[in-house]
Design an enzyme around this catalytic site. Structure first.
Site, short mmCIF file in Angstrom:
data_model
loop_
_atom_site.label_atom_id
_atom_site.label_comp_id
_atom_site.label_asym_id
_atom_site.label_seq_id
_atom_site.Cartn_x
_atom_site.Cartn_y
_atom_site.Cartn_z
N CYS A 76 0.86 -1.18 0.00
CA CYS A 76 0.00 0.00 0.00
C CYS A 76 0.90 1.24 0.00
O CYS A 76 1.81 1.35 0.82
CB CYS A 76 -0.91 0.00 1.24
SG CYS A 76 -1.91 1.49 1.41
N CYS A 79 0.40 3.15 3.60
CA CYS A 79 0.81 2.64 4.92
C CYS A 79 1.82 1.49 4.86
O CYS A 79 2.20 0.96 5.89
CB CYS A 79 -0.41 2.20 5.72
SG CYS A 79 -1.20 0.70 5.09
N CYS A 124 -7.24 -1.14 1.34
CA CYS A 124 -6.24 -1.65 2.27
C CYS A 124 -6.92 -1.91 3.61
O CYS A 124 -7.60 -1.04 4.15
CB CYS A 124 -5.12 -0.63 2.42
SG CYS A 124 -3.89 -1.08 3.66
N CYS A 127 -5.23 0.69 6.44
CA CYS A 127 -5.49 2.14 6.48
C CYS A 127 -6.78 2.55 5.78
O CYS A 127 -7.17 3.71 5.85
CB CYS A 127 -4.31 2.91 5.89
SG CYS A 127 -4.14 2.77 4.10
N CYS A 148 -8.19 -5.53 -10.10
CA CYS A 148 -7.80 -4.42 -10.97
C CYS A 148 -7.44 -3.24 -10.07
O CYS A 148 -8.32 -2.61 -9.48
CB CYS A 148 -8.97 -4.09 -11.90
SG CYS A 148 -8.58 -2.90 -13.17
#
Length: 161
Positions: A76, A79, A124, A127, A148
């Protein structure tokens, strides 16, 4: 009477702002990493903020990660949580990095109806950053899924081989 019917129709349409819409706003998930919008804006680029915090979409074929075939893990961008492994990446031809599976437990799901029909949204799990969407048109020989993902929502960490 002729004026009353159109007025009642307008009143009815205006009053259709249901409590379900208000509940949706109130049911914000809580995540392990939470920051104010000002803090996110200070840490992320404008494009990252648009995708990760405002659930935007980057232009197709604009991410260098779309054609990245190195071994490693995609994290991510907000984070640093590991989300996808390079061995599960495939070229979907859509213009966005695509994977047939996520790192279990690190990606959370929701429903997105912003464009007039329902899609399965991915974010995510640490976060809450918006990543993209998952579809059932991926490789049949593996999971059949196509995650995607906006490249700007990812940070690639090469393996140390």
């Amino acid at each position: 009477m002729k004026k009353l019917i159109p007025m009642l129709t307008i009143f009815f349409l205006i009053s259709c702002n249901s409590s379900a819409q208000k509940k949706e706003d109130q049911q914000k998930e809580t995540f392990e990493i939470t920051k104010t919008e000002a803090e996110w804006k200070a840490e992320l680029t404008d494009k990252e903020y648009y995708v990760l915090r405002e659930a935007g979409t980057e232009r197709p074929f604009s991410s260098p990660l779309n054609k990245n075939y190195e071994k490693g893990v995609y994290h991510c961008a907000a984070c640093d949580t590991p989300l996808f492994k390079s061995e599960h990446k495939f070229d979907s031809g859509t213009g966005w990095p695509s994977f047939d599976r996520e790192i279990e437990g690190n990606v959370a799901y929701g429903t997105d109806t912003k464009i007039g029909y329902t899609r399965d949204e991915e974010h995510c799990a640490t976060c809450g950053g918006h990543l993209g969407h998952v579809f059932n048109d991926g490789p049949k020989e593996t999971t059949g899924k196509r995650h995607c993902i906006n490249g700007v929502a990812l940070k690639f960490v090469p393996s140390e081989e």
